[in-house]
Design an enzyme around this catalytic site. Sequence first.
Site, PDB file in Angstrom:
ATOM      1  N   GLN A 228       0.912  -1.340  -0.080  1.00 25.93           N
ATOM      2  CA  GLN A 228       0.120  -0.027  -0.123  1.00 25.93           C
ATOM      3  C   GLN A 228       0.749   1.059   0.041  1.00 25.93           C
ATOM      4  OE1 GLN A 228      -0.743  -2.731   1.754  1.00 25.93           O
ATOM      5  NE2 GLN A 228      -2.746  -2.727   2.364  1.00 25.93           N
ATOM      6  N   ASP A 269      -6.617   1.463  12.471  1.00 30.77           N
ATOM      7  CA  ASP A 269      -7.972   0.866  12.238  1.00 30.77           C
ATOM      8  C   ASP A 269      -8.710   0.898  13.212  1.00 30.77           C
ATOM      9  OD1 ASP A 269      -5.937   0.052   9.982  1.00 30.77           O
ATOM     10  OD2 ASP A 269      -8.158  -0.581   9.045  1.00 30.77           O
ATOM     11  N   ASN A 279      -3.081  -1.268  13.653  1.00 37.46           N
ATOM     12  CA  ASN A 279      -2.900  -0.584  12.276  1.00 37.46           C
ATOM     13  C   ASN A 279      -2.164  -1.431  11.607  1.00 37.46           C
ATOM     14  OD1 ASN A 279      -3.067   1.742  10.570  1.00 37.46           O
ATOM     15  ND2 ASN A 279      -0.744   1.987  10.846  1.00 37.46           N
TER      16      ASN A 279
END
Length: 380
Positions: A228, A269, A279
């Site tokens: 990502q 998250d 996370n």
Amino acid sequence: MKKGGTGTLSKEKFFEPEGADKIKPFLWTEKGLYVLDQRKLPLEEKYILCDSIHKIRKAIKVLAVRGAPAIGICAGIGFVIGLENWLKKKELNKFKVNKLRQVVGWITNLLATARPTAVNLFWALERQNKVFESFVKDKEVLSKSEVEELLEILKKEALKIWEEDIKANLKMGEFGEKLLPEGGILTHCNTGALATGGYGTALGVIRSAWNKGKKILVYVDETRPLLQGARLTAWELSKLKISYKVITDNSAGFLMQLGKVKAVILGADRIAKNGDTANKIGTYALAVLAKYHGIPFYVAAPSSTFDLKAESKKDIPIEERSSCEVLNCFKSRITPPGAEALNFAFDITPGELITAFITEKGIIKPPFEQNIPKVVSHES
Ligand code: MRU
């Protein structure tokens, strides 16, 4: 909130809130939800049409759309599309509330089981359920026009969730940029416009600092296994013309030892009441390294990412994904036949390793157990 405008994708009318970013991870039109397929970025910029609840669930599950706030917004929209599609199939003039409640339960369950860790998903579904319940309160049957009214209200709520997220990100940028020093700033995963309703959380803070003229070089962790950082954060930073260098995940320690990293900033998250933070996998290792080197470690997240029902890390479910993501690098096998792998998508950083949380309601410093509930409340 407005309805209108022309999508970059087609000439369809689309729904989006004020202040939507020019980087658009999804477009909501009368045909359904178009999701920018993040699995294909940066090589291809392709939207896929999700015109059913099953397609929206799948887009979340396979990470075509990803990032905690973005998942929440898509779930809010998915809720509307799911109900609208069900209603379209029934040519009725009256709807029993109990039947509608059953359908809403089915929609909620489908979306809620797409991914387990990002709390924004559950938070957005809870908001839509509350809107539904307050509309049907004390009613046993809804007429066709009442059902249409309900759909309009749910649409507005979905857009409100999206709009609030953009505003929260801009606020975080405003508060957070003051904390960022000049020099090397390390970030992990993708927390930009692609992961949110627009602008970004941690990447939004970096964006604000850059726009203020701070001389920053962003170190972008590539973020194995799905990259990502290398694929998405680098793509966004290129578009924004912000200086960056992609680094392998295991370079962070050496860069810190060389004195090149002045601060770490990343997203979350799910954040428990005591500050324990889930996370992207690798976050915990970065926090330990930052502590050892005396480098500030910031987490930027909207209040929708705080789960006050979770006391600590023991209450946060961690997603484990297919080992194929580790055994292969995209379509190429990189491990010998028969190799096995572990693939935790997230890890948990204990609150004690976090310097501060940057939220749209202000900066939260330790002691988190006391300060998080004071600043973050889902009532207001
Ligand atoms: O698996 P992903 O790509 O959805 O993980 C995303 C992250 O871990 C982000 O850091 C987090 O959701 C914050 S996004 C603003």
